[in-house]
Motif scaffolding. Sequence first.
Motif, PDB file in Angstrom:
ATOM      1  N   VAL A 159     -29.699   6.291 -47.775  1.00 47.62           N
ATOM      2  CA  VAL A 159     -30.000   7.249 -47.592  1.00 47.62           C
ATOM      3  C   VAL A 159     -29.212   8.099 -48.465  1.00 47.62           C
ATOM      4  N   THR A 160     -29.211   7.816 -49.457  1.00 48.57           N
ATOM      5  CA  THR A 160     -28.628   8.455 -51.036  1.00 48.57           C
ATOM      6  C   THR A 160     -29.785   8.462 -51.762  1.00 48.57           C
ATOM      7  N   THR A 161     -31.424   8.037 -51.016  1.00 49.53           N
ATOM      8  CA  THR A 161     -32.453   8.398 -51.840  1.00 49.53           C
ATOM      9  C   THR A 161     -33.015   9.330 -51.140  1.00 49.53           C
ATOM     10  N   PHE A 162     -33.233  10.581 -51.667  1.00 51.23           N
ATOM     11  CA  PHE A 162     -33.622  11.885 -51.177  1.00 51.23           C
ATOM     12  C   PHE A 162     -35.228  11.658 -51.165  1.00 51.23           C
ATOM     13  N   CYS A 163     -35.539  11.170 -53.117  1.00 49.72           N
ATOM     14  CA  CYS A 163     -37.469  11.063 -52.678  1.00 49.72           C
ATOM     15  C   CYS A 163     -37.320  10.522 -54.161  1.00 49.72           C
ATOM     16  N   VAL A 164     -38.768   9.488 -54.573  1.00 52.70           N
ATOM     17  CA  VAL A 164     -39.404   9.257 -55.464  1.00 52.70           C
ATOM     18  C   VAL A 164     -38.062   8.646 -56.709  1.00 52.70           C
ATOM     19  N   GLY A 165     -37.278   7.860 -56.849  1.00 51.35           N
ATOM     20  CA  GLY A 165     -37.054   7.623 -58.188  1.00 51.35           C
ATOM     21  C   GLY A 165     -35.184   8.436 -58.892  1.00 51.35           C
ATOM     22  N   THR A 166     -35.081   9.286 -57.375  1.00 54.55           N
ATOM     23  CA  THR A 166     -33.754  10.069 -56.817  1.00 54.55           C
ATOM     24  C   THR A 166     -33.150   9.959 -56.451  1.00 54.55           C
TER      25      THR A 166
ATOM     26  N   ALA B 290     -25.678  14.632 -56.092  1.00 54.44           N
ATOM     27  CA  ALA B 290     -26.643  14.569 -54.675  1.00 54.44           C
ATOM     28  C   ALA B 290     -27.154  16.393 -54.324  1.00 54.44           C
ATOM     29  N   GLU B 291     -26.518  16.465 -55.042  1.00 53.03           N
ATOM     30  CA  GLU B 291     -26.152  18.607 -55.530  1.00 53.03           C
ATOM     31  C   GLU B 291     -28.044  18.618 -56.217  1.00 53.03           C
ATOM     32  N   GLN B 292     -27.981  18.048 -57.008  1.00 53.47           N
ATOM     33  CA  GLN B 292     -28.897  17.702 -58.493  1.00 53.47           C
ATOM     34  C   GLN B 292     -30.349  17.199 -57.420  1.00 53.47           C
TER      35      GLN B 292
END
Length: 190
Positions: free
Chosen positions: A46-53, A95-97
Amino acid sequence: SETTSPATSETTATSAPDPTLEALLLDVGDLPEGFEQAGSGVDDTVTTFCVGTDAAGGLQASARAVRGFANTGQAVVQLAFRFEEGDAAAFVAQAEQAFRSCHEVPGDGGLAFAYEPLAAPVQEAVEGRVDAWAGRHGTSVGSEAFTTQTVVVHRGDLGMLVSVLGVELPRAELDALATAVFSAALERLP
């Protein structure tokens, strides 16, 4: 003995659970009536917010713990880390980024969220209780019925992500649930 591993990976099979992290995890009694603890299949990515991030990408943690809960149309996922020096603060900054760069950008499963600030009562449940935090309310771009509220916090070397998810849950109800869950989780921080 415990070995250092990437934050997004399991600790080695020989590592014992970190009692401090286990103590940070919510119990069913911390949640409103009707929630049940999820089985071992709780998603720890769940620390992955979108592909590559990934908010935990490139960071080192000596231990991590994850727990999830479900209720009809609602879920709670909590992930805790014991980070190496400096990486807990980096976790919050990354996470903010991620919230900014992943706004309306699909993740691996194709799901994208439009992020906006948390409501004032939800923010008040977090403000002043940790060294640093980042959080957002997310609405699924493909289905406005699926919403989430997530906070990423750190105090000292401990980092925690708590996410509350709702399906067809009115915003006011999701805000109330998130306020209660975030408050309960933060009370467990030493």
